[in-house]
Design a protein around this motif. Structure first.
Motif, PDB file in Angstrom:
ATOM      1  N   MET A   1      -4.886 -14.402  23.146  1.00  0.00           N
ATOM      2  CA  MET A   1      -4.674 -14.980  21.838  1.00  0.00           C
ATOM      3  C   MET A   1      -4.885 -16.493  21.953  1.00  0.00           C
ATOM      4  O   MET A   1      -4.197 -17.160  22.708  1.00  0.00           O
ATOM      5  N   ASP A   2      -5.839 -16.986  21.161  1.00  0.00           N
ATOM      6  CA  ASP A   2      -6.116 -18.418  21.137  1.00  0.00           C
ATOM      7  C   ASP A   2      -5.727 -19.074  19.822  1.00  0.00           C
ATOM      8  O   ASP A   2      -5.335 -20.237  19.790  1.00  0.00           O
ATOM      9  N   ASN A   3      -5.870 -18.322  18.727  1.00  0.00           N
ATOM     10  CA  ASN A   3      -5.651 -18.889  17.402  1.00  0.00           C
ATOM     11  C   ASN A   3      -5.083 -17.784  16.509  1.00  0.00           C
ATOM     12  O   ASN A   3      -5.777 -16.831  16.184  1.00  0.00           O
ATOM     13  N   ALA A   4      -3.816 -17.936  16.106  1.00  0.00           N
ATOM     14  CA  ALA A   4      -3.132 -16.875  15.373  1.00  0.00           C
ATOM     15  C   ALA A   4      -2.801 -17.303  13.948  1.00  0.00           C
ATOM     16  O   ALA A   4      -2.527 -18.471  13.683  1.00  0.00           O
ATOM     17  N   LEU A   5      -2.819 -16.326  13.057  1.00  0.00           N
ATOM     18  CA  LEU A   5      -2.449 -16.515  11.661  1.00  0.00           C
ATOM     19  C   LEU A   5      -1.252 -15.621  11.374  1.00  0.00           C
ATOM     20  O   LEU A   5      -1.290 -14.423  11.658  1.00  0.00           O
ATOM     21  N   VAL A   6      -0.178 -16.201  10.818  1.00  0.00           N
ATOM     22  CA  VAL A   6       1.010 -15.439  10.447  1.00  0.00           C
ATOM     23  C   VAL A   6       1.153 -15.512   8.939  1.00  0.00           C
ATOM     24  O   VAL A   6       1.270 -16.599   8.378  1.00  0.00           O
ATOM     25  N   VAL A   7       1.124 -14.374   8.281  1.00  0.00           N
ATOM     26  CA  VAL A   7       1.261 -14.310   6.825  1.00  0.00           C
ATOM     27  C   VAL A   7       2.737 -14.133   6.503  1.00  0.00           C
ATOM     28  O   VAL A   7       3.373 -13.199   6.994  1.00  0.00           O
ATOM     29  N   VAL A   8       3.288 -15.066   5.684  1.00  0.00           N
ATOM     30  CA  VAL A   8       4.726 -15.039   5.416  1.00  0.00           C
ATOM     31  C   VAL A   8       5.039 -14.962   3.930  1.00  0.00           C
ATOM     32  O   VAL A   8       4.253 -15.347   3.076  1.00  0.00           O
ATOM     33  N   PHE A 120      -0.788 -11.762  12.260  1.00  0.00           N
ATOM     34  CA  PHE A 120       0.547 -11.154  12.220  1.00  0.00           C
ATOM     35  C   PHE A 120       0.896 -10.891  10.759  1.00  0.00           C
ATOM     36  O   PHE A 120       0.848 -11.806   9.938  1.00  0.00           O
ATOM     37  N   ILE A 121       1.252  -9.638  10.441  1.00  0.00           N
ATOM     38  CA  ILE A 121       1.592  -9.278   9.064  1.00  0.00           C
ATOM     39  C   ILE A 121       2.785  -8.323   9.040  1.00  0.00           C
ATOM     40  O   ILE A 121       3.074  -7.653  10.030  1.00  0.00           O
ATOM     41  N   VAL A 122       3.434  -8.287   7.902  1.00  0.00           N
ATOM     42  CA  VAL A 122       4.496  -7.312   7.653  1.00  0.00           C
ATOM     43  C   VAL A 122       3.901  -6.229   6.766  1.00  0.00           C
ATOM     44  O   VAL A 122       3.195  -6.522   5.803  1.00  0.00           O
ATOM     45  N   GLY A 123       4.174  -4.981   7.094  1.00  0.00           N
ATOM     46  CA  GLY A 123       3.684  -3.864   6.290  1.00  0.00           C
ATOM     47  C   GLY A 123       4.847  -3.120   5.652  1.00  0.00           C
ATOM     48  O   GLY A 123       5.984  -3.219   6.086  1.00  0.00           O
ATOM     49  N   ARG A 124       4.527  -2.387   4.609  1.00  0.00           N
ATOM     50  CA  ARG A 124       5.523  -1.560   3.924  1.00  0.00           C
ATOM     51  C   ARG A 124       5.248  -0.098   4.227  1.00  0.00           C
ATOM     52  O   ARG A 124       4.095   0.310   4.335  1.00  0.00           O
ATOM     53  N   ARG A 125       6.294   0.656   4.303  1.00  0.00           N
ATOM     54  CA  ARG A 125       6.124   2.102   4.484  1.00  0.00           C
ATOM     55  C   ARG A 125       5.744   2.697   3.130  1.00  0.00           C
ATOM     56  O   ARG A 125       6.393   2.442   2.132  1.00  0.00           O
ATOM     57  N   ARG A 126       4.658   3.465   3.133  1.00  0.00           N
ATOM     58  CA  ARG A 126       4.203   4.125   1.907  1.00  0.00           C
ATOM     59  C   ARG A 126       3.780   5.540   2.230  1.00  0.00           C
ATOM     60  O   ARG A 126       3.331   5.831   3.326  1.00  0.00           O
ATOM     61  N   SER A 127       3.870   6.371   1.225  1.00  0.00           N
ATOM     62  CA  SER A 127       3.394   7.740   1.391  1.00  0.00           C
ATOM     63  C   SER A 127       1.868   7.715   1.404  1.00  0.00           C
ATOM     64  O   SER A 127       1.249   6.778   0.908  1.00  0.00           O
ATOM     65  N   PRO A 128       1.231   8.734   1.960  1.00  0.00           N
ATOM     66  CA  PRO A 128      -0.228   8.795   1.921  1.00  0.00           C
ATOM     67  C   PRO A 128      -0.778   8.720   0.492  1.00  0.00           C
ATOM     68  O   PRO A 128      -1.807   8.099   0.240  1.00  0.00           O
ATOM     69  N   THR A 129      -0.083   9.325  -0.455  1.00  0.00           N
ATOM     70  CA  THR A 129      -0.524   9.274  -1.853  1.00  0.00           C
ATOM     71  C   THR A 129      -0.444   7.851  -2.389  1.00  0.00           C
ATOM     72  O   THR A 129      -1.353   7.380  -3.064  1.00  0.00           O
ATOM     73  N   GLY A 130       0.631   7.139  -2.062  1.00  0.00           N
ATOM     74  CA  GLY A 130       0.782   5.749  -2.497  1.00  0.00           C
ATOM     75  C   GLY A 130      -0.317   4.874  -1.943  1.00  0.00           C
ATOM     76  O   GLY A 130      -0.857   4.011  -2.633  1.00  0.00           O
ATOM     77  N   LYS A 131      -0.698   5.106  -0.696  1.00  0.00           N
ATOM     78  CA  LYS A 131      -1.783   4.339  -0.091  1.00  0.00           C
ATOM     79  C   LYS A 131      -3.102   4.633  -0.792  1.00  0.00           C
ATOM     80  O   LYS A 131      -3.906   3.736  -1.037  1.00  0.00           O
ATOM     81  N   ALA A 132      -3.334   5.894  -1.090  1.00  0.00           N
ATOM     82  CA  ALA A 132      -4.602   6.283  -1.731  1.00  0.00           C
ATOM     83  C   ALA A 132      -4.703   5.721  -3.137  1.00  0.00           C
ATOM     84  O   ALA A 132      -5.765   5.260  -3.554  1.00  0.00           O
TER      85      ALA A 132
END
Length: 154
Positions: A1-8, A120-132
Motif C-alpha cells: 500500500m502506497d496511497n490509500a483513500l478512506v471514505v468517511v 477503505f470503505i464501510v458496507g451495509r448488509r443487504r439482501s440479494p434482492t436489495g442489491k439487485a
C-alpha cells in the motif's frame, strides 16, 4: 500500500475504519487521503438556509464551495479520530458532490485521480434482492476498482 483513500461519514463504523486505515498508513509509510461526500440536495439545502438567514438578518453571505465543505468535514472528522493516537497521522482531506446512485463511480474516479492503490470503505448488509434493485456501493467498488479494497461491514 502506497496511497490509500478512506471514505468517511459521521458514524462510529467509519470512525473505526479510519482509525485502522490511519494506523496502517502510518506503519507502512503510505499516503492517506480522507474523503467525504455530500449530495446535490445537501448543497441546495445549504444554499436555501443561507438565503433565509440573509433575508432575516439583512446581510450577505458567500455561498460555500460544496467540495471544500465536504473536505472540511473529512479533515475535522480525521483530526477527531487521530487526536487520541500516540503518533501523528499525516493525511490530506478531499470532498466530492455526488448522488447516491453515482457515489461508487465518484469514489473510484477520485481514487484514480489521486493515484490510490487502496480504498477503505464501510458496507451495509443487504439482501440479494436489495442489491439487485438498488445497487450496492461497496459491491460496485469491489468489482470495479483496480486495486485493493478493504471493506468493513456495518
Amino acid at each position: 500500500m502506497d496511497n490509500a483513500l478512506v471514505v468517511v461519514d459521521d458514524t462510529d463504523m467509519h470512525r473505526a475504519l479510519l482509525a485502522e486505515a490511519g494506523r496502517l498508513a502510518h506503519d507502512t509509510g503510505a499516503k492517506l487521503t480522507v474523503l467525504a461526500w455530500i449530495t446535490p440536495d445537501q448543497v441546495d439545502e445549504t444554499a436555501d438556509n443561507l438565503e433565509a438567514i440573509e433575508q432575516v438578518e439583512g446581510t450577505s453571505y458567500s455561498e460555500p464551495e460544496p467540495t471544500a465543505t465536504a473536505a472540511q468535514f473529512a479533515r475535522q472528522f480525521a483530526e477527531d479520530v487521530f487526536e487520541s493516537f500516540d503518533e501523528s497521522i499525516e493525511f490530506t482531506a478531499d470532498g466530492i458532490v455526488t448522488t447516491e446512485n453515482e457515489r461508487a463511480d465518484a469514489i473510484i474516479d477520485t481514487a484514480e485521480r489521486l493515484d490510490c492503490d487502496h480504498v477503505f470503505i464501510v458496507g451495509r448488509r443487504r439482501s440479494p434482492t436489495g442489491k439487485a434493485l438498488f445497487g450496492d456501493v461497496a459491491q460496485r467498488i469491489l468489482l470495479n476498482f483496480d486495486g485493493t479494497v478493504t471493506l468493513k461491514m456495518d
